[in-house]
Every structure is written in C-alpha cells, then in structure tokens.
Design a protein around this motif. Structure first.
Motif, PDB file in Angstrom:
ATOM      1  N   GLY A 254       0.806  -1.234   0.000  1.00 26.17           N
ATOM      2  CA  GLY A 254       0.000   0.000   0.000  1.00 26.17           C
ATOM      3  C   GLY A 254       0.831   1.272   0.000  1.00 26.17           C
ATOM      4  N   ILE A 255       2.134   1.150  -0.190  1.00 25.27           N
ATOM      5  CA  ILE A 255       2.976   2.359  -0.193  1.00 25.27           C
ATOM      6  C   ILE A 255       3.044   2.871  -1.634  1.00 25.27           C
ATOM      7  CG2 ILE A 255       5.251   3.334   0.336  1.00 25.27           C
ATOM      8  CD1 ILE A 255       5.665   1.106   2.397  1.00 25.27           C
ATOM      9  N   PRO A 256       2.507   4.067  -1.899  1.00 21.48           N
ATOM     10  CA  PRO A 256       2.351   4.488  -3.307  1.00 21.48           C
ATOM     11  C   PRO A 256       3.604   5.106  -3.921  1.00 21.48           C
ATOM     12  CG  PRO A 256       1.388   6.116  -1.856  1.00 21.48           C
ATOM     13  CD  PRO A 256       1.944   5.049  -0.963  1.00 21.48           C
ATOM     14  N   GLY A 257       4.770   4.534  -3.613  1.00 21.10           N
ATOM     15  CA  GLY A 257       6.024   5.084  -4.132  1.00 21.10           C
ATOM     16  C   GLY A 257       6.654   4.180  -5.160  1.00 21.10           C
ATOM     17  N   SER A 258       7.835   4.591  -5.619  1.00 22.95           N
ATOM     18  CA  SER A 258       8.622   3.779  -6.545  1.00 22.95           C
ATOM     19  C   SER A 258       9.700   3.047  -5.749  1.00 22.95           C
ATOM     20  CB  SER A 258       9.318   4.701  -7.560  1.00 22.95           C
ATOM     21  OG  SER A 258      10.277   5.509  -6.880  1.00 22.95           O
ATOM     22  N   VAL A 259      10.354   2.098  -6.407  1.00 26.20           N
ATOM     23  CA  VAL A 259      11.441   1.367  -5.745  1.00 26.20           C
ATOM     24  C   VAL A 259      12.571   2.338  -5.352  1.00 26.20           C
ATOM     25  CG1 VAL A 259      13.272  -0.340  -6.159  1.00 26.20           C
ATOM     26  CG2 VAL A 259      10.902  -0.880  -6.730  1.00 26.20           C
ATOM     27  N   GLY A 260      12.928   3.256  -6.263  1.00 23.00           N
ATOM     28  CA  GLY A 260      14.006   4.218  -5.965  1.00 23.00           C
ATOM     29  C   GLY A 260      13.667   5.090  -4.766  1.00 23.00           C
ATOM     30  N   GLY A 261      12.443   5.611  -4.755  1.00 22.73           N
ATOM     31  CA  GLY A 261      12.011   6.459  -3.638  1.00 22.73           C
ATOM     32  C   GLY A 261      11.966   5.668  -2.339  1.00 22.73           C
ATOM     33  N   ALA A 262      11.586   4.401  -2.442  1.00 17.30           N
ATOM     34  CA  ALA A 262      11.474   3.566  -1.240  1.00 17.30           C
ATOM     35  C   ALA A 262      12.856   3.234  -0.674  1.00 17.30           C
ATOM     36  CB  ALA A 262      10.709   2.283  -1.569  1.00 17.30           C
ATOM     37  N   VAL A 263      13.827   3.018  -1.560  1.00 20.02           N
ATOM     38  CA  VAL A 263      15.191   2.755  -1.074  1.00 20.02           C
ATOM     39  C   VAL A 263      15.754   4.046  -0.467  1.00 20.02           C
ATOM     40  CG1 VAL A 263      17.545   2.084  -1.745  1.00 20.02           C
ATOM     41  CG2 VAL A 263      15.564   0.885  -2.720  1.00 20.02           C
ATOM     42  N   PHE A 264      15.532   5.171  -1.146  1.00 21.08           N
ATOM     43  CA  PHE A 264      15.988   6.476  -0.647  1.00 21.08           C
ATOM     44  C   PHE A 264      15.440   6.722   0.768  1.00 21.08           C
ATOM     45  CE2 PHE A 264      15.656  11.030  -0.069  1.00 21.08           C
ATOM     46  CZ  PHE A 264      16.736  11.590  -0.733  1.00 21.08           C
ATOM     47  N   MET A 265      14.156   6.402   0.970  1.00 17.92           N
ATOM     48  CA  MET A 265      13.478   6.689   2.250  1.00 17.92           C
ATOM     49  C   MET A 265      13.559   5.528   3.241  1.00 17.92           C
ATOM     50  SD  MET A 265      12.317   9.723   2.135  1.00 17.92           S
ATOM     51  CE  MET A 265      11.493   9.667   3.718  1.00 17.92           C
ATOM     52  N   ASN A 266      14.084   4.374   2.807  1.00 17.15           N
ATOM     53  CA  ASN A 266      13.935   3.144   3.590  1.00 17.15           C
ATOM     54  C   ASN A 266      12.483   3.028   4.062  1.00 17.15           C
ATOM     55  OD1 ASN A 266      14.419   0.745   4.881  1.00 17.15           O
ATOM     56  ND2 ASN A 266      15.321   1.700   6.708  1.00 17.15           N
TER      57      ASN A 266
END
Ligand SMILES: Cc1cc2nc3c(=O)[nH]c(=O)nc-3n(C[C@H](O)[C@H](O)[C@H](O)COP(=O)(O)OP(=O)(O)OC[C@H]3O[C@@H](n4cnc5c(N)ncnc54)[C@H](O)[C@@H]3O)c2cc1C
Length: 308
Positions: free
Chosen positions: A125-137
C-alpha cells in the motif's frame, strides 16, 4: 526551445521531455508549480547521458520517483526534474527479484505475491517507486525495505579536475546505511537505478491474503481518496505522532484547503485547492503546538523541494 532544451531533447527523444510541466501532476499531494524541464528517461544509459550533460553544464537537477513523499513549492522547480517512472522493468532469478528504480512498489508487491515469494507484502500500500522507497527506507506494518534488499545499482558522480564523471556501482545492503526512514542516498548525490530483493518462497494464497488484510487495515485507518503525502512527520521515539496531534485538539485543523486528516492526524490532506504554502502553514502550527504542549519537536518525513 532554448539550446539546453534542444540538447536534452536530442538525448532523451520526443515524448520524454516536457517544458514548464506542472509538478501537481506528478505528486500524490496534487500540489506544486512548474518544473522548467521535466524528463523521463527510459533506461540507465539515457539517464547516465542526461547526468553527464547536466553536470557538465552545471544545471540544477533532481531525481524523483512517484512524488508520494514530496511537497513541491508553489513557484515550482528551477532546473531539471528527472522522473524515473519509465524505468520500470522487473525480472526474477529464483527467489531474487530485480526491480528498476521507477517500478511501482504496489505492483512489485503483487508481482512477487503471484510468484509465491514472500517479503514484499508490507509494501503493497505504499504508493512510491522502488528508488524512492530505497531512498526513504520505506516501511509499514513491521516491514521495511532494509529487511529485504540485497543489493542496489547506483550511479555515482565523481569529480575529476572539475569534470564530473559517473560510475555505475553496486552497493550491498550494509553499504546503504539504513536506519528509520533513512538511507545513504539522502546524504550523497547517488542516483538509484535498480535493486535486487531477496524473498522467501511461500504459499501464494497466504501471501495474497496478507496483502488483502494490510490493504483493509490501511483503508480503514488512513484517508484514502484524498491527496496527501502519507505521514507528514517522523515518529518521535516513544510516541505515536497521530495520537499526540489528536490529543492537542488538532484533528481537522485547517488552513486554506490543507487540513490535518480527520481519519489519521499524522496525515495532512488536500481538500481541493491546497497550496504548498497552506500545507507548510499547517505543519508549522502542528510543530509549534506540540513543542509548547509536550516539548517534542516533530521532524518532517516529507521532503520539501522547489523555489521559495
Ligand atoms: C497515501 C500514502 C501512504 C503512504 N504510506 C507510507 C508507508 O506506509 N510507509 C512509508 O515509508 N511511506 C509511506 N508513504 C510515503 C511515500 O510513499 C514513501 O516515502 C515512498 O518511498 C516515496 O517514494 P516515491 O517514489 O514517491 O519518492 P518521491 O516522493 O518521488 O521522492 C522521495 C525522495 O526520494 C528521492 N528519489 C526518488 N527516486 C530516486 C532515485 N532513483 N535516486 C535518487 N533519489 C531518488 C527524491 O529526490 C526525493 O528526495 C505514503 C505516502 C502516501 C501518499
């Protein structure tokens, strides 16, 4: 078209460059003025060439994913915004899945579920991208990117006698310096290209059931359907942000069209025509109130970008 726009168009091709593009079309908050140039590279090499060009010409630039953790200023962004959303391949090798920076986390979660691979349920349910998710952990419901990430491919700028060059480098998990909503990408000018996640074989139906449960929980507790950037503040140790805000009587607190969500006080929602200015004013009011009442200074999880 000016010379810079023409050069960049030559690199990325028609259809991958927009001028004066409203960032409100690229943020989940539906807020943000125009970016001078908005580029959507379709592969690593193209992205590398764009970086070579913007570095050599000392042009301000920023990479974004799905814009789900951003508050873009009302004046917009001077320079070049590079969106990864067209870089979206997923591939499998046994229980390893490799996903490009622009892959939608929800899609990745469903794709791994279909393969009977467990570990990405938390991300559904996290509406981000893989890159954004790695950036933000990014993380939710006890899960976090750092728990499943094996390796990332990163583009690293190298200054050599005033000339910037880029190198493709693999970082293993421990080299990401992961902590709560933090990774090394926030401290260095690294560009994320892809990540490999190591998952565990499991029962497809159980994995899908878990995703359904988490989706229901999310929908019952969070303001789905209203534009937002998710939880605005980081969780201060020992507290629940939403409860602190609610206990201060700030549920529904509104400036312009930006309001503390009635459903989850950790969210600020856009009730229609909120500006970045409205959202910032609400954030400051919440921070001041909590500091006065509890001596707690809330740090923002959302990231502010653009011209002030
Ligand atoms: C309704 C809602 C619910 C949410 N729930 C959660 C949740 O449960 N858990 C959670 O952790 N977050 C949650 N979020 C916040 C958000 O989805 C995450 O932070 C997500 O990881 C951001 O990804 P993005 O692609 O949207 O990044 P963006 O918002 O586009 O960018 C975020 C930052 O990452 C940088 N960045 C993006 N891509 C790259 C790249 N390729 N290389 C280098 N830097 C890059 C950007 O420069 C920016 O600083 C929620 C948001 C919303 C709107």
């Amino acid at each position: 078209m000016n010379a810079i726009e023409k050069d960049l168009l030559n690199i990325v091709g028609i259809g991958n460059l927009l001028i004066n593009e409203q960032m409100s079309c690229h943020t989940t908050f539906k807020i943000g003025g125009p970016a001078d140039i908005f580029i959507t590279p379709t592969g690593y090499r193209m992205l590398g060439k764009v970086f070579q060009y913007v570095s050599e010409h000392h042009l301000p630039h920023l990479v974004i994913g799905k814009g789900s953790n951003l508050i873009v200023s009302d004046k917009g962004i001077r320079g070049i915004v590079i969106s990864t959303y067209r870089m979206n391949r997923i591939s499998y090798q046994g229980n390893l899945v490799k996903a490009d920076s622009g892959v939608d986390l929800g899609k990745l979660s469903l794709s791994t579920a279909k393969r009977g691979l467990s570990g990405m349920e938390f991300a559904s349910g996290i509406p981000g991208s893989v890159g954004g998710a790695v950036f933000m952990n990014a993380g939710a419901y006890e899960g976090e990117i750092s728990q499943v990430l094996k390796q990332s491919l990163i583009l690293i700028p190298d200054s050599d006698g005033g000339k910037t060059k880029f190198r493709f480098v693999h970082l293993n998990n421990s080299e990401h310096d992961f902590s709560y909503r933090h990774s090394i990408l926030q401290d260095k000018s690294y560009i994320h290209l892809n990540s490999v996640f190591e998952l565990t074989p499991g029962s497809k139906s159980k994995i899908e059931q878990k995703i359904d449960e988490l989706t229901k929980t999310r929908h019952s507790k969070q303001p789905w359907g209203l534009p937002s950037a998710g939880s605005v503040f980081k969780r201060p140790e020992g507290y629940y942000t939403g409860k602190l805000i609610q206990d201060c009587g700030l549920k529904g607190f509104r400036i312009g069209d930006a309001a503390v969500s009635e459903k989850h006080c950790g969210f600020i929602v856009n009730l229609g025509k909120a500006t970045a200015g409205d959202v910032k004013a609400v954030i400051i009011h919440v921070q001041k109130t909590l500091l006065d009442r509890y001596g707690v200074l809330l740090q923002t999880e959302v990231r502010f970008i653009g011209e002030e």
